[in-house]
Design an enzyme around this catalytic site. Structure first.
Site, mmCIF file in Angstrom:
data_model
loop_
_atom_site.group_PDB
_atom_site.id
_atom_site.type_symbol
_atom_site.label_atom_id
_atom_site.label_comp_id
_atom_site.label_asym_id
_atom_site.label_seq_id
_atom_site.Cartn_x
_atom_site.Cartn_y
_atom_site.Cartn_z
ATOM 1 N N GLY B 90 0.869 -1.176 0.000
ATOM 2 C CA GLY B 90 0.000 0.000 0.000
ATOM 3 C C GLY B 90 0.898 1.216 0.000
ATOM 4 O O GLY B 90 1.883 1.244 -0.721
ATOM 5 N N SER B 122 5.935 -5.394 -1.038
ATOM 6 C CA SER B 122 5.886 -3.970 -1.447
ATOM 7 C C SER B 122 6.206 -3.040 -0.266
ATOM 8 O O SER B 122 7.325 -3.061 0.235
ATOM 9 C CB SER B 122 4.510 -3.715 -2.068
ATOM 10 O OG SER B 122 4.496 -2.497 -2.755
ATOM 11 N N ALA B 123 5.257 -2.238 0.219
ATOM 12 C CA ALA B 123 5.526 -1.339 1.354
ATOM 13 C C ALA B 123 6.035 -2.134 2.566
ATOM 14 O O ALA B 123 6.932 -1.691 3.291
ATOM 15 C CB ALA B 123 4.269 -0.562 1.733
ATOM 16 N N HIS B 159 8.917 -3.083 -6.724
ATOM 17 C CA HIS B 159 8.341 -2.846 -8.064
ATOM 18 C C HIS B 159 9.385 -2.207 -8.981
ATOM 19 O O HIS B 159 9.060 -1.299 -9.749
ATOM 20 C CB HIS B 159 7.117 -1.909 -7.982
ATOM 21 C CG HIS B 159 6.009 -2.377 -7.098
ATOM 22 N ND1 HIS B 159 5.072 -3.290 -7.504
ATOM 23 C CD2 HIS B 159 5.699 -2.055 -5.810
ATOM 24 C CE1 HIS B 159 4.209 -3.502 -6.508
ATOM 25 N NE2 HIS B 159 4.581 -2.764 -5.474
ATOM 26 N N GLU B 194 9.175 -7.037 -9.981
ATOM 27 C CA GLU B 194 7.960 -7.768 -9.626
ATOM 28 C C GLU B 194 8.137 -9.240 -9.990
ATOM 29 O O GLU B 194 8.409 -9.559 -11.150
ATOM 30 C CB GLU B 194 6.752 -7.180 -10.361
ATOM 31 C CG GLU B 194 6.457 -5.761 -9.912
ATOM 32 C CD GLU B 194 5.272 -5.130 -10.624
ATOM 33 O OE1 GLU B 194 4.835 -5.660 -11.655
ATOM 34 O OE2 GLU B 194 4.783 -4.096 -10.127
#
Lengths: 233, 233
Positions: B90, B122-123, B159, B194
């Site tokens: 997020g 991700s985050a 990413h 990714e």
């Protein structure tokens, strides 16, 4: 009267630095002989001197000489006495950090509100908004605050990019990022595409350039604003 | 022994949430019955409940039940007693902000260093680095610090995206952004594409997945690291 030019980018594709803006700048800076340049955003970590030289070159056709703020012993006085000011693009976090570090944010805001013509491109445009919270830049430094000049009653997303059709990349689109911003904040955001700019005269804000701009408001569907329209957000 | 899985993304193109990671997760979480989920990053502003429900669904095939940290009266105790922990993706600024606000950053770090298996996507992966300074996210909130857990001796760019050939967009490429970071900082950065992830066991860090990763060090030319290699930065 306030006179501000807020451009999405300094450079559009396959064109020189500031070239697409030359006609607008020629009118905007009419009568100006020396421009104060703020190189704090340092794109790609370029030195202040090299950045100022690049800008100097771009303003030669307009017969305007350019001096970098780092060349002054008293940069605050330099802002207060400037004929006109230009803040270039680069990293918005570093720009905001340096503006605070040099006690410049409020001084710059006051000078522009008092009528010193101001040109911003990219990062230099982001700081015209209420906060820098809609920058696309990487947080390479921790500034003491995200608050910026608030010359306009909304935020700018420079280099606004439409979702890329058929992209397989799973990172968020620009629109999703701005909508995430609106889950936590109420400030409207204007997505300025490359080639667009805002022309501010007093309290009048008009969209210029060849493209529409995208308006994002908390809790509302985004919409497009035609070039030539007054920006009332 | 520390056991950490640091994934670039939760989802690869045209695949379900966490689907590409299922084989790795099945080994990584072997014997785990309940997973503590940290939903603070709230992609697209999704509620903690909705985000936790999505994660719950994804862990059903592994017979692991999922409980969100917001469901606990004492979230610090929840981290300390967790069998295993997952922090989802997020917005990294909001994630880091909430971790500090809930006095969770140090607690989480201690739990993972003491051996609680940790999955980040991700985050949730960005915060495994020394700082969150290589996130791609928009600064929609001002966290009290950019420092993160420092479970690994470098930073993550999740990413990671190669420059798009033929792009007419003038915004900086990812590589340029990371190089700007290195004009102000010395911490190495790993660009994780990714579909790639890091597997950490004790002090051993190995690159997994189908892709190479891009290594950025201050003052050096970036290079590619093969999948299966130990990451020594």
């Amino acid at each position: 009267m306030r006179r501000i030019l807020i451009a999405s980018t300094s450079t559009v594709h396959s064109s020189g630095y500031l070239t697409y803006l030359q006609p607008a700048l020629s009118t905007f800076f009419e009568g100006i002989q020396q421009l104060l340049f703020i190189p704090y955003a340092r794109p790609s970590g370029i030195t202040y001197d090299a950045y100022t030289a690049r800008v100097s070159e771009a303003f030669k056709p307009l017969n305007i000489t350019v001096k970098g703020i780092h060349e002054f012993k008293n940069p605050i006085e330099a802002v207060q006495k400037a004929e006109a000011i230009f803040t270039g693009g680069g990293n918005t976090f570093e720009l905001v950090n340096q503006l605070y570090k040099n006690n410049m944010m409020q001084v710059l805001k006051s000078a522009v509100n008092a009528g010193t013509p101001y040109l911003g491109t990219s990062a230099g445009s982001n700081i015209c908004g209420l906060t820098m919270m809609n920058t696309n830049d990487m947080p390479i430094v921790y500034p003491p605050s995200f608050e910026s000049m608030g010359l306009i009653p909304f935020n700018i997303n420079a280099h606004y990019l439409d979702p890329i059709e058929g992209s397989t990349h799973m990172g968020e689109t620009r629109e999703t990022r701005i909508q995430e911003y609106h889950t936590l904040n109420q400030t409207p955001v204007l997505g300025l595409r490359e080639g667009s700019w805002l022309e501010v005269q007093g309290s009048l804000i008009v969209l210029r350039g060849s493209y529409t701009a995208r308006v994002f408001k908390a809790g509302a569907t985004p919409f497009e604003l035609e070039s030539g329209s007054e920006v009332l957000l």
